[in-house]
Design an enzyme around this catalytic site. Structure first.
Site, PDB file in Angstrom:
ATOM      1  CB  CYS A 188     -32.339 -81.141 -52.976  1.00  0.00           C
ATOM      2  SG  CYS A 188     -33.705 -82.248 -52.574  1.00  0.00           S
ATOM      3  CB  CYS A 203     -30.460 -85.828 -47.586  1.00  0.00           C
ATOM      4  SG  CYS A 203     -32.180 -86.350 -47.791  1.00  0.00           S
ATOM      5  CE  LYS A 219     -51.462 -83.186 -36.036  1.00  0.00           C
ATOM      6  NZ  LYS A 219     -51.824 -82.361 -37.207  1.00  0.00           N
ATOM      7  CB  CYS A 254     -31.282 -78.808 -48.416  1.00  0.00           C
ATOM      8  SG  CYS A 254     -31.374 -79.736 -46.867  1.00  0.00           S
ATOM      9  CB  CYS A 269     -37.753 -80.822 -46.780  1.00  0.00           C
ATOM     10  SG  CYS A 269     -37.613 -82.549 -47.295  1.00  0.00           S
TER      11      CYS A 269
END
Length: 424
Positions: A350, A359, A273, A353, A343
């Site tokens: 949620c 989702c 990463k 969102c 998130c």
């Protein structure tokens, strides 16, 4: 000594034996005046051999067999061998079976038609195995991923997440030389592991004030370096990694960081990463997707992976299989900021969102909280906004004085409170 008459009789008997034996009739030869040795072939035998050779030259079965078998090494050797090769003594091969230059093999005795038919089947089967094209699999991509990505870009249009103001792109000195800027980017990425961006930015400010260069890091003792980067997560281990990485950069790369992922992952404390992010930020080269815990969590929640993954490295490989390359550089800061604001790891928001209807994990990790029983000292229902923003410490203290708590505070709650106090 034999009598002349007996000698003549013996010669006559021998001559009769030569004339009666077919073997000696075929093998007799006469040396002519020109020195050429001719076999004792009759005109009929010579004509027969010529006709046989001519028939073999125009035999369609033989030509077809040679064409079919021209790719096979073993068959090519058998077919290119002349059936009527010139002999050392010259003459017809049918009349001199014992003087042929090449012995007959097993392939010569087999009929050409059956031999070619058998080899043709093997050839077709062999070509089918080698030349078979691999089965093409359809390109997989998540359902409605473009729509979901558009909503995330809309929610991140403000660019007000911690990663936007305190990420690795904001932690280096813009006025420093190029190789120093790249080194500071790498150090900030190393410190950001298991650490919030606010803590990483504060530690990088102290390091830059001290002198965040390879030479200064090597000249600083471990205790002083630990005080500079505290309280980043695992700060003792990161002190050791930063010192070892600085020594390796000075010895092998002239004080600069490697310009490849392979070289970066060789450094102590640098994973895939960090390597991909360093290539993007420091060298402006997109080599892969930088997947941290936010990208790993959100990708699994949105169903952007063909099957659930267990670690960020598996997520990176799965995303790179279908995500267009022009989005590899953008996807990291998009999902990281989205994970910091909406998130969340625990109790994601949620309800606010834009992807809650598409989702697959919506409202599963954040169940609707039941309204608590209203107490005499709680605020009225109309002031719900104040209830969210105002601290609850006064209410808790007042309730504690009036009625003692029956259940003890769990260690997890104590740790959360301690962390919140440290951050504030």
């Amino acid at each position: 000594m034999l009598h002349p008459r007996c000698s003549t009789r013996v010669c006559y008997v021998v001559q009769c034996f030569f004339m009666a034996s077919p073997y000696f009739m075929q093998s007799r030869s006469v040396i002519t005046r020109s020195g050429i040795q001719n076999a004792g072939c009759t005109p009929a035998a010579s004509l027969k051999s010529k006709l046989t050779n001519r028939r073999r030259n125009v035999d369609p079965v033989s030509s077809v067999a040679v064409k079919v078998e021209e790719d096979d090494d073993e068959a090519r050797i058998c077919e290119q061998r002349p059936s009527s090769a010139p002999l050392s003594t010259g003459g017809c091969p049918e009349l001199f079976p014992d003087r042929t230059a090449q012995p007959k093999t097993e392939t010569d005795t087999l009929p050409l038609s059956s031999h070619s038919h058998r080899r043709r089947q093997l050839k077709v089967e062999y070509d089918g195995d080698e030349g078979a094209t691999p089965v093409k699999t359809e390109h997989w991509e998540p359902l409605d991923w473009k729509k979901q990505l558009g909503y995330i870009q809309e929610m991140r249009s403000g660019r007000d997440a911690p990663v936007d103001n305190m990420g690795a792109e904001k932690c280096y000195d813009t006025e420093a030389p190029a190789h120093v800027r790249r080194f500071q980017v790498l150090v900030s990425l190393m410190l950001s592991s298991q650490t919030k961006d606010q803590v990483t930015a504060e530690a990088m400010q102290k390091l830059r004030a001290h002198g965040c260069t390879v030479e200064n890091i090597l000249a600083t003792d471990d205790e002083t370096l630990g005080k500079l980067i505290y309280p980043v997560g695992f700060w003792r281990t990161k002190v050791k990694y930063v010192k070892l990485t600085s020594a390796m950069l000075q010895k092998e790369f002239g004080g600069d960081i490697p310009d490849s992922v392979e070289g970066l992952v060789r450094l102590p404390g640098v994973g895939p990463k960090m390597a991909h992010l360093a290539m993007d930020i420091a060298w402006d080269q997109v080599s892969g997707i930088g997947v941290d815990t936010h990208v790993h969590r959100i990708s699994n929640r949105l169903g952007w992976l063909k099957k659930p993954t267990k670690n960020p490295e598996e997520t990176r490989k799965a995303l790179e299989e279908w995500l267009p390359r022009e989005l590899w550089s953008e996807i990291n800061w998009l999902l990281v900021g989205f994970g910091q604001q909406v998130c969340l790891p625990i109790n994601p928001l949620c309800s606010v969102c834009l992807n809650q209807h598409s989702c697959p994990s919506a409202h599963k990790n954040s169940p609707t909280k039941r309204p608590k029983a209203r107490s005499p000292w709680s605020p009225s229902p109309t002031s719900s906004f104040k209830t969210k923003t105002e601290p609850e410490f006064a209410v808790k203290d007042e309730r504690t004085k009036k009625e003692p708590r029956s259940t003890p505070i769990s260690p997890t709650t104590q740790r959360r409170k301690l962390k919140s106090k440290v951050n504030h």
